[in-house]
Scaffold this active site. Structure first.
Site, PDB file in Angstrom:
ATOM      1  N   GLY A 255      14.475 -32.320  34.142  1.00  0.00           N
ATOM      2  CA  GLY A 255      15.366 -31.174  33.995  1.00  0.00           C
ATOM      3  C   GLY A 255      15.890 -30.554  35.277  1.00  0.00           C
ATOM      4  O   GLY A 255      16.829 -29.762  35.226  1.00  0.00           O
TER       5      GLY A 255
ATOM      6  N   ARG B  75      17.042 -26.269  52.697  1.00  0.00           N
ATOM      7  CA  ARG B  75      18.443 -26.509  52.397  1.00  0.00           C
ATOM      8  C   ARG B  75      18.623 -26.659  50.885  1.00  0.00           C
ATOM      9  O   ARG B  75      17.786 -27.251  50.214  1.00  0.00           O
ATOM     10  CB  ARG B  75      18.927 -27.778  53.096  1.00  0.00           C
ATOM     11  CG  ARG B  75      20.425 -27.802  53.327  1.00  0.00           C
ATOM     12  CD  ARG B  75      20.751 -28.727  54.484  1.00  0.00           C
ATOM     13  NE  ARG B  75      20.686 -30.128  54.073  1.00  0.00           N
ATOM     14  CZ  ARG B  75      21.689 -30.758  53.466  1.00  0.00           C
ATOM     15  NH1 ARG B  75      22.815 -30.150  53.184  1.00  0.00           N
ATOM     16  NH2 ARG B  75      21.565 -32.038  53.149  1.00  0.00           N
TER      17      ARG B  75
ATOM     18  N   GLY C  66      11.208 -26.418  42.123  1.00  0.00           N
ATOM     19  CA  GLY C  66      10.676 -26.424  40.765  1.00  0.00           C
ATOM     20  C   GLY C  66       9.585 -25.395  40.550  1.00  0.00           C
ATOM     21  O   GLY C  66       9.413 -24.865  39.463  1.00  0.00           O
ATOM     22  N   GLU C  67       8.815 -25.098  41.591  1.00  0.00           N
ATOM     23  CA  GLU C  67       7.675 -24.204  41.405  1.00  0.00           C
ATOM     24  C   GLU C  67       7.948 -22.783  41.904  1.00  0.00           C
ATOM     25  O   GLU C  67       7.495 -21.815  41.300  1.00  0.00           O
ATOM     26  CB  GLU C  67       6.420 -24.739  42.119  1.00  0.00           C
ATOM     27  CG  GLU C  67       6.345 -26.222  42.354  1.00  0.00           C
ATOM     28  CD  GLU C  67       6.092 -27.025  41.107  1.00  0.00           C
ATOM     29  OE1 GLU C  67       6.744 -28.057  40.932  1.00  0.00           O
ATOM     30  OE2 GLU C  67       5.251 -26.631  40.288  1.00  0.00           O
TER      31      GLU C  67
ATOM     32  N   LEU D 287      20.612 -28.291  47.970  1.00  0.00           N
ATOM     33  CA  LEU D 287      21.501 -29.440  47.787  1.00  0.00           C
ATOM     34  C   LEU D 287      22.600 -29.138  46.781  1.00  0.00           C
ATOM     35  O   LEU D 287      23.719 -29.632  46.905  1.00  0.00           O
ATOM     36  CB  LEU D 287      20.686 -30.650  47.297  1.00  0.00           C
ATOM     37  CG  LEU D 287      19.645 -31.171  48.299  1.00  0.00           C
ATOM     38  CD1 LEU D 287      18.770 -32.225  47.639  1.00  0.00           C
ATOM     39  CD2 LEU D 287      20.322 -31.735  49.541  1.00  0.00           C
ATOM     40  N   ASN D 288      22.254 -28.371  45.748  1.00  0.00           N
ATOM     41  CA  ASN D 288      23.233 -28.049  44.712  1.00  0.00           C
ATOM     42  C   ASN D 288      22.945 -26.629  44.219  1.00  0.00           C
ATOM     43  O   ASN D 288      22.021 -26.415  43.428  1.00  0.00           O
ATOM     44  CB  ASN D 288      23.119 -29.053  43.548  1.00  0.00           C
ATOM     45  CG  ASN D 288      24.164 -28.811  42.466  1.00  0.00           C
ATOM     46  OD1 ASN D 288      24.736 -27.720  42.349  1.00  0.00           O
ATOM     47  ND2 ASN D 288      24.428 -29.833  41.670  1.00  0.00           N
TER      48      ASN D 288
ATOM     49  N   THR E  86      22.460 -26.175  40.222  1.00  0.00           N
ATOM     50  CA  THR E  86      21.204 -26.609  39.588  1.00  0.00           C
ATOM     51  C   THR E  86      20.005 -25.912  40.223  1.00  0.00           C
ATOM     52  O   THR E  86      19.003 -25.659  39.568  1.00  0.00           O
ATOM     53  CB  THR E  86      21.032 -28.137  39.677  1.00  0.00           C
ATOM     54  OG1 THR E  86      21.162 -28.548  41.048  1.00  0.00           O
ATOM     55  CG2 THR E  86      22.088 -28.854  38.852  1.00  0.00           C
TER      56      THR E  86
ATOM     57  N   ALA F  63      13.129 -33.848  45.262  1.00  0.00           N
ATOM     58  CA  ALA F  63      14.286 -33.806  46.171  1.00  0.00           C
ATOM     59  C   ALA F  63      13.862 -34.273  47.551  1.00  0.00           C
ATOM     60  O   ALA F  63      14.547 -35.058  48.210  1.00  0.00           O
ATOM     61  CB  ALA F  63      14.856 -32.394  46.224  1.00  0.00           C
TER      62      ALA F  63
END
Lengths: 742, 331, 164
Positions: free
Chosen positions: A470, A632, A708-709, A634-635, A638, A513
């Site tokens: 996800g 950094r 994510g965390e 990246l997107n 998201t 990532a």
């Protein structure tokens, strides 16, 4: 068409598949010979199965077999064959191995039938008699017997040795706070239940679609347990309907589906019911004591953090709960301790920001309590004790933009308008609370491989056996690759979730990532290198004697950064070389020699406003600002979503989630989504996410720290602190349900 | 789900006839609870009689000024029906406080009355439960009982009725119309659901084979002064810990008539006429409201985890009465 | 006759995403299982199988319902729209487009249910604010926590209608 770039807010490349229902999850693959398994689980917490009678189930037409410990084949006998890549120390569960019951909800039979409905119905007809043994599921009863976890769990670091003399310093400190914090077991409950579809191929090999965060882990587990060669098993999982840690280890439906498929020589699907999702791992029940001693000006003199989490009787699940307390604040005297205590429950498993979520809930609550005791603004107290280096390891941070998180978060939130005293803000029947907390998570990189195939029509196929639970893996990997080779995003196809692809680290710990991204970067650099070499052989090449640093890939072309010569299309380079395609495969290995000289963490500052109905005790989170320093980005699109998700998890943990144990039965009883409350739309307010600028060339070549965390860490403390600010009531046992505020 | 027969009925007589003589047959309409129970083998009907094609979908005015709601009108259609929304806002609010839009679109008026408890133990077929398996015991009493009853429970069962709609119907003093093998009859709402006593397996006073055909609302809807207050563990899509339905008729600032029912506290929607009597003829006053709350819980008993509900009822009753006096939940 | 299910099946007609299908179904087959297992329409998801998560939401005669609690046999004659039927050819439904633009999903598992629910929500016409959207979408859980983006995506898709 422009070049795909990192740092730009791209829509997800798999978005169309997901909004049209075409994305296929593990339980949705099929085969003409497919049959369905339904699991029977134990009703008791500890004891023995004395009789298991499947006659009535087997009598139903269409029921093929009922597997129990009485007829299941004997498989690998060493524990190490059952231990997956991220297993903790101990003896992993062996489903259907013998008559012993080790926890309530243990899988004890698998019914296989021609249809799902029939398998479920037949499962209800399996009669089981038990000889129950005494069980214990109360943490308080075993807390005193807590022990150091057995070794073996990847990523677990025992707490650092004490620094200074924390207990003496605490006793001598002019201002002290000391309290115990607790949260219950919490089940991940991804929306997709755990599921495995095993397809038996014509040659007898197995293609397995498993809900997993690591296809390689599932493949290796199946091979070891069933004694199969790795070329006989392929695990393919292009999409995972949420993991949050629950898919880090192979869950029992994988084992059962493979067992049945091999015995029956037919394709088998086993999907856990939602109720059964409460029979797998969970965030462990944890009690923590934090004691802080400070000078009257707020400088910390002593910090003690002790935690005990539950584990099972057969494995020592463990997580890094307390180390953060030695890193986050400057304090000369610290003592950090952690132990695990065994209960008659299944082994816990990592859950979103394992350990940090737990530790920071206690630490950041305690810091707020100290601020209150000192009558100091909680943000000012944190800044006063800001750690400029990692005192436990005596090394610098590779980067730490936490101060910027505090500043930006406070500005966005309007923190300066906060009144210091608790119970000082009110709107009619509502008490208003403003509070904050800090978040921290470790930036990690693990070895990963990727391969790439560039064709002469400038289409790039990149692949690595990573996962997509996800976060947007397909998208950011495509962005990295597109940027490196100057291609539009649409010209790149990234493939993942297949053991036929080069192996990647398991998807967890916010390291995809960093790890897989670095592999994609490396394999694209290898392509760049090949293209440059080929370009140098072209007549009148402007690239003679030039290195990669001197050139760039833009708009499907190679050109000198100086811009003094015309760009050369990639297609022309390949045409000149007579190549239809170029393939590369690379492994990205962390630069440990360099990385180990630094401590690398992501940070956040979370600001929360709550409204508490004074009479009824209901808590509403009205707004959240999460300011994140995650290296950094990246997107940004998201990335923001990942933080939103973390905050929503934090709201659930703080106010709603609770896997309730009936200790008489030793069983989780609210095992459904009607009574295990996760946040719904109406619980979630506007959430403001800010990424502060943070450059870090140590963590990995991309400079990313993983997201994510970090979004969840600190949220529960921020909410509990806000409830205190609103009501003057300090709730130290989660979740903060209304009964605790009446 | 067990194997069962399936019959589609065309009218009420056909449905009742199909059920006659087979105590294990069940009617099915929205299915939102029954299908759920069948998946867990808690319900195992011999036959399902599909009543969704019966002509029971009308909402019509009654000669006495009341309103009749056909048993098959969906919860959504009731809640958003202009007559209901304007004359019985309490009912609309209660329905919209329950479940989710999808479930409300499916669930029928009759089915809502027949919802079964959400007690954890009732839903876990591996465990004892007197309601599911009479005589097997009640683990909730000494177990996890946060959501359980504080009023009217028995040693055999401490489950609560889960409906929001029914709490409003209790306050509105609706009438349930049923048709069975012995013909049609009307049941006062207060008599429709029962307390567990020593037969917790029976939720209602319906006789075998009886089919709910309609719910009739009396003329008085307390539209100007009513509220449904639901207190729960999250802001939507959760069952009530405590809910309060209040309808007041105010004349010159005095409470001329009061209706009050509680949800989430008992095996049935809890209506206490003696509490209502305390309000009648009085001017609204927080001390009076507190006395009413106190009176309502005079016999309440907690089992441990649910002790908080006693205090919560006291407070929720005060809040609900305040809201009703002011005109409604948002006033 | 269904494999292993005996011969007590019923003949029904269903219109699914515009195609009329004549099917033999066992009475215990839910609409969700029929769609996923028989018709290969796995876009509708099974998250709980008990009407407690909304992942199975489809539109029956234009009304959003939980297909996991609906027996297929009882939907004889109905018209069912699933996530696979929202787009017209390559042209995405405005809500699908809006979900992509607002990043209104992560893992994607609840997404078909959220989308079908949002289509139903807009058709019902009772949502007039973001808070209304939140309340009336609360039957659709999203464990990834995409809620703020889902609300924004639905809000955008509703806007032209409101302005009209």
């Amino acid at each position: 068409m422009t070049t795909g770039k990192t740092g730009a807010p791209h829509d997800r490349v798999d978005g169309r598949a997901k909004v049209t229902g075409q994305a296929r999850y593990a339980g949705e693959f099929t085969a003409p010979d497919l049959v369905h398994g339904f699991v029977v689980t134990s009703a008791i917490a500890r004891g023995k199965i004395v009789r298991i009678d499947a006659a009535e189930a087997l009598a139903l037409p269409g029921v093929l077999q009922v597997y129990t410990h009485e007829n299941a084949p004997r498989l690998a006998w060493r524990d190490r064959s059952w231990r997956d890549m991220v297993a903790p120390g101990g003896s992993p569960l062996r489903p259907l191995h013998d008559a012993e019951v080790q926890f309530s909800g243990q899988p004890i039979a698998l019914v296989v039938a021609e249809s799902f409905e029939l398998a479920r119905e037949a499962a209800g007809l399996v009669k089981v008699d038990y000889e129950a043994a005494p069980h214990e599921t109360r943490l308080a009863e075993v807390e005193a017997e807590a022990h150091e976890p057995a070794r073996g769990k990847k990523g677990y670091t025992p707490p650092p040795k004490p620094r200074g003399r924390a207990d003496e310093a605490l006793a001598a400190a002019p201002v002290r706070v000391e309290a115990t914090y607790e949260h219950p077991p919490l089940h991940h409950n991804p929306m997709e239940p755990h599921a495995t579809t095993v397809i038996v191929e014509a040659d007898g090999s197995l293609t397995i679609h498993d809900k997993t965060q690591g296809v390689t882990n599932s493949r290796d587990y199946v091979c070891k347990v069933f004694g199969l060669a790795s070329d006989q098993v392929r695990v393919v999982t292009p999409f995972v309907g949420g993991g949050f840690g629950s898919g880090l280890r192979p869950q029992y439906q994988l084992f059962l589906a493979v067992l049945a498929a091999r015995e029956l020589r037919r394709s088998v699907r086993v999907v856990l019911s939602r109720q059964q999702m409460f029979t797998i791992g969970y965030r462990p029940w944890t009690r923590q004591r934090v004691a802080l001693g400070a000078e009257r000006d707020g400088r910390l003199r002593a910090l003690i953090h002790e935690a005990v989490g539950n584990t099972s009787r057969f494995e020592d699940y463990c997580e890094n709960v307390v180390p953060w307390s030695g890193v986050l604040y400057e304090c000369p005297n610290t003592r950090l301790e952690y132990g695990v205590a065994a209960l008659d429950l299944y082994t816990p498993i990592d859950a979103r920001a394992p350990g940090a979520v737990t530790g920071l809930w206690a630490l950041e609550s305690a810091i707020d309590e100290l601020a209150d005791a000192l009558d100091i603004d909680p943000l000012a107290l944190r800044l006063k004790n800001y750690a400029e280096e990692d005192q436990d390891h005596r090394r610098p941070f590779s980067s730490k933009a936490l101060r910027d998180c505090y500043r930006e978060g406070a500005a966005r939130f309007g923190w300066h308008r906060r009144s210091l005293a608790a119970r000082s803000m009110r709107e009619g029947a509502l008490q208003i609370g403003w509070a904050m907390a800090t978040g921290i998570w470790e930036a990690q990189q693990a070895p990963s491989q990727a391969k790439a195939l560039l064709t002469a029509d400038c289409r790039l196929h990149v692949a690595s056996a990573s996962g997509e639970i996800g976060p947007g893996t397909y998208t950011i990997m495509s962005q990295i690759a597109a940027e490196q080779l100057g291609l539009p995003l649409a010209a790149v196809r990234f493939e993942l979730g297949d053991t036929a692809l080069p192996p990647a680290m398991i998807q967890g710990g916010s390291a995809t990532a960093s790890s897989v991204g670095s592999a994609v970067l490396a394999v694209c650099r290898a392509l760049q290198h090949s293209l440059l070499k080929l370009a140098q052989t072209m007549p009148d090449s402007p690239f003679g004697g030039r290195a990669l640093e001197d050139v760039e890939f833009v708009d499907r072309s190679l050109r000198l950064c100086s811009g003094v010569a015309p760009a050369v299309p990639i297609a022309a380079i390949m045409r000149h070389a007579g190549l239809g395609s170029i393939a590369e495969q690379t492994t990205a290995i962390p630069d440990l020699a360099r990385q180990s000289r630094y401590t690398s963490n992501a940070h956040s500052a979370v600001f929360v406003e709550v409204a508490v109905d004074e009479a009824l005790g209901t808590v509403t989170v009205r707004r959240v600002v999460s300011a994140v320093a995650g290296g950094r980005i990246l997107n940004p699109k998201t990335a923001r979503s990942q933080i939103l998700g973390g905050v929503v998890w934090g709201i659930g943990m703080a106010l709603e989630e609770h896997s309730m144990l009936d200790h008489g039965l030793g069983r989780f009883v609210n095992h459904n989504l009607g009574e295990y409350h996760v946040p719904v739309h109406a619980d979630v307010p506007a959430i403001d996410v800010v990424f502060v600028e943070e450059r870090d060339d140590v963590v990995n070549p991309l400079g990313v720290k993983g997201l994510g965390e970090i979004g969840i860490v600190g949220v529960a403390a921020a909410i509990a602190n806000a409830v205190f600010h609103a009501t003057g009531r300090r709730i130290r046992e989660l979740p903060i349900t209304l009964d605790k505020l009446l | 789900m067990n194997r069962f027969g399936y019959t589609r009925a065309g009218d009420v007589a056909e449905a009742v006839h199909a059920a006659a003589g087979d105590d294990a047959a069940q009617f099915i309409a929205g299915g939102t609870n029954l299908v759920d129970l069948m998946k867990e083998r808690i319900a195992a009907p011999s036959r399902l009689i599909d009543i969704t094609r019966l002509p029971l979908r009308a909402v019509k005015s009654l000669p006495d000024g009341g309103l009749e709601i056909g048993a098959l009108v969906s919860n959504s259609d009731v809640a958003y029906h202009p007559e209901v929304a304007s004359r019985y806002p309490l009912l609309s609010q209660a329905i919209l406080a329950g479940a989710s839009p999808q479930l409300r679109n499916m669930a029928s008026t009759g089915g809502n009355l027949l919802q079964r408890t959400r007690c954890y133990y009732f839903y876990d077929a591996a465990l004892p439960c007197n309601k599911r398996a009479p005589g097997s015991g009640c683990p909730a009493r000494d177990g996890v009982n946060r959501i359980h009853a504080i009023l009217g429970a028995s040693e055999h069962c401490i489950a609560v009725h889960p409906s929001d709609m029914c709490v409003a119907l209790a306050a509105l003093a609706a009438t349930v119309h049923v048709t069975g093998p012995a013909g049609a009859r009307a049941i006062e709402f207060a008599e429709f659901h029962r307390l567990p006593g020593d037969a917790p397996e029976r939720d209602t006073t319906l006789q075998p084979g009886e089919l709910v055909t309609a719910v009739a609302l009396p003329r008085e809807g307390f539209a100007a002064h009513s509220t449904y207050l639901k207190v729960r563990d999250r802001h939507s899509y959760a069952f009530a810990l405590v809910s309060v339905a209040v309808g007041l008729r105010m004349v010159d600032g005095t409470i001329a008539e009061a209706r009050l029912a509680l949800g989430g506290v008992a095996h049935k929607p809890w209506r206490d006429p003696t509490a209502e009597a305390l309000l009648r003829g009085q001017r609204p006053d927080d001390a009076l409201f507190a006395a009413v709350g106190e009176h309502l819980v005079r016999d309440a008993r907690g089992c441990g985890h649910n002790d908080f509900k006693i205090a919560l009822v006291r407070r929720a009753v005060v809040r609900a009465l305040q809201q009703a006096v002011a005109g409604g939940p948002r006033a | 006759m269904l494999p292993g299910m005996g011969d007590d099946t019923c003949a029904i007609t269903l219109k699914v995403n515009g195609s009329t299908l004549r099917l033999q179904v066992a009475p215990w087959t839910t609409l969700l299982d029929l769609l996923r297992e028989r018709l290969g329409l796995t876009g509708s998801k099974k998250g709980c199988d008990h009407g407690q998560c909304g992942a199975c939401t489809v539109l029956v005669d234009g009304v959003r319902i939980n297909s996991c609690l609906s027996l297929a046999v009882m939907r004889d004659g109905a018209s069912v729209t699933t996530i696979e039927g929202l787009a017209e050819g390559d042209a995405l439904h405005p809500l699908q487009q809006s979900f992509i633009e607002h990043d209104a999903f992560q893992c994607g598992y609840c997404t078909p249910g959220q989308l079908c629910s949002a289509v139903g929500l807009i058709a019902e016409g009772h949502a007039h604010s973001e808070d209304d959207i939140r309340e009336l979408m609360s039957g659709n859980l999203c464990r990834c926590g995409a809620y703020p983006n889902i609300v924004a995506a639905i809000g955008q898709a509703m806007r032209p209608r409101r302005d009209a």
